[in-house]
Design a protein around this motif. Structure first.
Motif, PDB file in Angstrom:
ATOM      1  N   GLU A 169       0.832  -1.195   0.000  1.00 29.08           N
ATOM      2  CA  GLU A 169       0.000   0.000   0.000  1.00 29.08           C
ATOM      3  C   GLU A 169       0.878   1.261   0.000  1.00 29.08           C
ATOM      4  OE1 GLU A 169      -3.081  -0.031  -0.413  1.00 29.08           O
ATOM      5  OE2 GLU A 169      -3.995  -1.808   0.469  1.00 29.08           O
ATOM      6  N   PRO A 170       0.406   2.364  -0.614  1.00 30.83           N
ATOM      7  CA  PRO A 170       1.191   3.610  -0.595  1.00 30.83           C
ATOM      8  C   PRO A 170       1.472   4.109   0.817  1.00 30.83           C
ATOM      9  CG  PRO A 170      -0.586   3.736  -2.203  1.00 30.83           C
ATOM     10  CD  PRO A 170      -0.822   2.490  -1.400  1.00 30.83           C
ATOM     11  N   TRP A 171       0.601   3.739   1.766  1.00 34.12           N
ATOM     12  CA  TRP A 171       0.742   4.201   3.149  1.00 34.12           C
ATOM     13  C   TRP A 171       1.331   3.127   4.050  1.00 34.12           C
ATOM     14  CZ3 TRP A 171      -2.251   0.519   5.321  1.00 34.12           C
ATOM     15  CH2 TRP A 171      -3.329   0.037   4.578  1.00 34.12           C
TER      16      TRP A 171
ATOM     17  N   GLN B  74       5.863  15.282   8.591  1.00 35.79           N
ATOM     18  CA  GLN B  74       6.577  14.784   7.416  1.00 35.79           C
ATOM     19  C   GLN B  74       7.907  15.509   7.240  1.00 35.79           C
ATOM     20  OE1 GLN B  74       4.203  15.041   3.871  1.00 35.79           O
ATOM     21  NE2 GLN B  74       2.543  13.776   4.673  1.00 35.79           N
TER      22      GLN B  74
ATOM     23  N   PHE C  47       6.421   7.697   1.736  1.00 35.89           N
ATOM     24  CA  PHE C  47       4.989   7.749   2.022  1.00 35.89           C
ATOM     25  C   PHE C  47       4.211   8.232   0.803  1.00 35.89           C
ATOM     26  CE2 PHE C  47       1.316  10.188   3.764  1.00 35.89           C
ATOM     27  CZ  PHE C  47       0.631   9.110   4.308  1.00 35.89           C
ATOM     28  N   ASN C  48       3.175   7.463   0.432  1.00 36.93           N
ATOM     29  CA  ASN C  48       2.319   7.758  -0.725  1.00 36.93           C
ATOM     30  C   ASN C  48       3.075   7.783  -2.047  1.00 36.93           C
ATOM     31  OD1 ASN C  48      -0.187   7.772   0.436  1.00 36.93           O
ATOM     32  ND2 ASN C  48      -0.244   9.969   0.795  1.00 36.93           N
TER      33      ASN C  48
ATOM     34  N   ASP D  80       5.125   5.790  -5.349  1.00 38.17           N
ATOM     35  CA  ASP D  80       4.831   4.624  -6.190  1.00 38.17           C
ATOM     36  C   ASP D  80       5.499   3.398  -5.575  1.00 38.17           C
ATOM     37  OD1 ASP D  80       3.403   6.083  -8.035  1.00 38.17           O
ATOM     38  OD2 ASP D  80       5.191   6.573  -9.220  1.00 38.17           O
TER      39      ASP D  80
END
Length: 567
Positions: free
Chosen positions: A121-123, A172, A205-206, A208
């Motif tokens: 998952e992207p997260w 972040q 994070f998020n 590809d």
């Protein structure tokens, strides 16, 4: 005649001097002998050989630890046990390895290697628990040394309360170099102190997730650097509380612009110790309690029967309250305070999040002393510091956790054109399990208006398998399911064909996932999906898995009925 004298003629003046010299000579001889007796011969003296300095990492045995963040984590002698999440179709590894580039800002021997494969998952990320809540009162910045395969990747650091993941904050940072150590800083605030005892990390994070990547990190430390939170005016909320989206038929509302409110005698009794103002925020009515010690709210003229309700809910906003309490009081059948059958219970909420709306969604079962709920006549709010805090209040209500009251619509497809997994209308094929052991959800088999229904709560994802007898849907045109939810903002449905070998990851698996954004809530939704929409499902002769997933992750509830393929 003189006698001859053989003795030398020594003058009297020289005798004392000679005697002294002789005495000193004897004493020196004694001392000299004693000194020589104490020192071994040179040939017998061997100086001790100094012990060699230990190599880095040799003075400890690496072990699993529960770290104290204030002491820093250098991973030389120990590391925490981690839990991964967001695997989807990929996987993770985390190992403590030799530094791949012991130079620049990081010359330590041991670092952490974190590898994530494609198709996560992207997260996706991992977390570990800390020994105690983090204190940001003196040091607000958390620094982490990172060795990233690429620049411009987001690294997200999140803290949570491990017993309540709604208590959380995330910050972040972005990598600026590739294949080189750099130190990233994550700034928190003094007001974040004593809330979080779980550390969560997300690398890229998020981004590809179409290829395997490896990140290294090391030396998680706290620092005084970064912005220190300055005292500010507590102010007032600039936006209203979020509107509840509960079915009005399941609500008893005391105060909300969303619902019709019942009669409330007073929002501030004369025995209260607080100031009340009725204000508006962006056109929305709000109660403002300032100088709050305690305030009583009464419905004595028309007590509330909450026996059919499951939850009490209110939204609060504060800039200075360090504690907030809620008490519910049932006056009993006589409707009189202290009539002999009163019951009550008070709950305490420590350190509520400040400067934002907080929804307190409380199961009535948490009010353990409230053994009856048919005649609730008092609601009491209490704040701290006593008499020196301000709390804004909205959406005060009781509600019944929403569930469908009627059955899903009965399907009308001809049974000869149907392969049914679950429906009271058709004969169902064999299903191995409606919840695999790798699922992240709770399953209950319930009846809704006499109809069998699957209820999945705390839903992240749930696997349903027909591995023993895979389904041949090659002649079918549609997949059908009925869904009911009161809180899911997204529902995903995945079909997986294991291929001719009937084995997962046998080399001929195919799959595809469909996403339904913002499904209509509090009503049955019939999803009749053309199998051609599952574009990745290029074969359909050996379907062995059906997977439902929901958002918000881990908190959504969905009811499922009438699961079948048809022409």
């Amino acid at each position: 005649m003189k006698k001859h004298n053989n003795n030398k003629n020594i003058s009297r003046s020289k005798l004392p001097i000679m005697a002294l010299l002789m005495a000193l000579g004897i004493l020196g001889t004694i001392i000299s002998c004693e000194t020589e007796d104490d020192i071994p011969p040179p040939s017998a003296y061997v100086p001790p050989t100094p012990e060699p300095e230990p190599e880095p990492g040799e003075d400890c045995v690496f072990s699993t630890i529960v770290p104290e963040l204030s002491e820093g984590i250098d991973f030389e002698c120990g590391g925490p046990e981690v839990t991964f999440f967001g695997e989807k179709d990929g996987s993770f590894t985390l190992e403590y390895v030799e530094n791949p580039d012991a130079s620049g800002i990081n010359t330590s021997e041991t670092v952490v290697e974190y590898t994530q494969t494609a198709d996560i998952e992207p997260w996706a990320g991992f977390f570990f628990d800390l020994a105690s809540k983090v204190d940001f009162s003196e040091m607000q910045t958390v620094k982490i040394k990172v060795y990233s395969p690429a620049a411009d990747q987001i690294v997200l650091l999140k803290f949570e309360d491990k017993t309540d993941n709604s208590i959380a904050k995330e910050v972040q940072a972005t990598t600026t170099v590739a294949n080189e150590w750099e130190e990233l800083s994550f700034v928190f605030s003094p007001s974040d102190s004593d809330k979080f005892d779980r550390l969560i990390l997300f690398f890229d994070f998020n981004g590809d997730k179409n290829a395997e990547t490896t990140h290294y990190f090391d030396d998680i430390v706290m620092s005084e650097g970064g912005e220190v939170e300055e005292p500010v005016e507590t102010g007032e909320p600039t936006a209203p509380a979020p509107d509840p989206n509960i079915d009005p038929t399941e609500v008893i509302s005391l105060f909300s612009d969303v619902y019709t409110n019942v009669t409330v005698d007073t929002w501030r009794t004369d025995w209260s110790n607080a100031t009340l103002e009725d204000i508006e925020i962006d056109g929305n009515a709000v109660k403002k309690y300032s100088e709050l010690n305690f305030v009583g709210i009464e419905t004595t003229s028309s007590t509330i029967d909450a026996s059919g309700m499951t939850h009490f809910r209110t939204d609060i906003w504060t800039g200075d309250a360090t504690e907030f309490k809620i008490k519910l009081v049932d006056f009993g059948a006589d409707g009189v305070f202290e009539g002999g059958d009163d019951v009550e219970h008070e709950l305490t909420f420590e350190a509520p999040t400040q400067q934002e709306w907080v929804t307190l969604d409380i199961p009535l079962s948490d009010f353990t002393g409230l053994t009856t709920k048919e005649h609730i006549a008092q609601l009491i709010f209490v704040g701290a510091p006593t008499g020196a805090n301000t709390v804004f209040v909205d959406n005060v209500l009781f509600y019944n956790e929403a569930e469908p009251m009627v059955a899903a619509p009965a399907p009308t497809s001809d049974e000869s054109n149907v392969i049914s997994l679950f429906s009271n209308v058709y004969t169902n094929v064999a299903v191995d399990t409606w919840r695999t052991d790798w699922s992240a959800a709770t399953l209950e088999d319930v009846l809704v208006d006499g109809d069998d229904v699957k209820k999945y709560s705390n839903l992240d994802f749930v696997g349903i398998e027909t591995v023993a007898s895979p389904i041949d849907a090659s002649s079918m045109t549609h997949f059908h399911t009925d869904i009911w939810t009161a809180d899911a903002t997204q529902i995903r449905i995945k079909l997986v064909d294991f291929g001719a070998d009937g084995a997962y990851d046998g080399g001929d698996d195919v799959e595809h996932e469909i996403t339904i954004e913002n499904p209509e809530q509090n009503t049955w939704v019939s999803l009749d999906i053309p199998l051609t929409d599952f574009t990745g499902l290029i074969t359909k002769g050996h379907i062995a898995q059906l997977i439902y997933a929901g958002q918000p992750v881990g908190s959504a509830t969905i009811f499922v009925d009438n699961v079948y393929f048809h022409q």
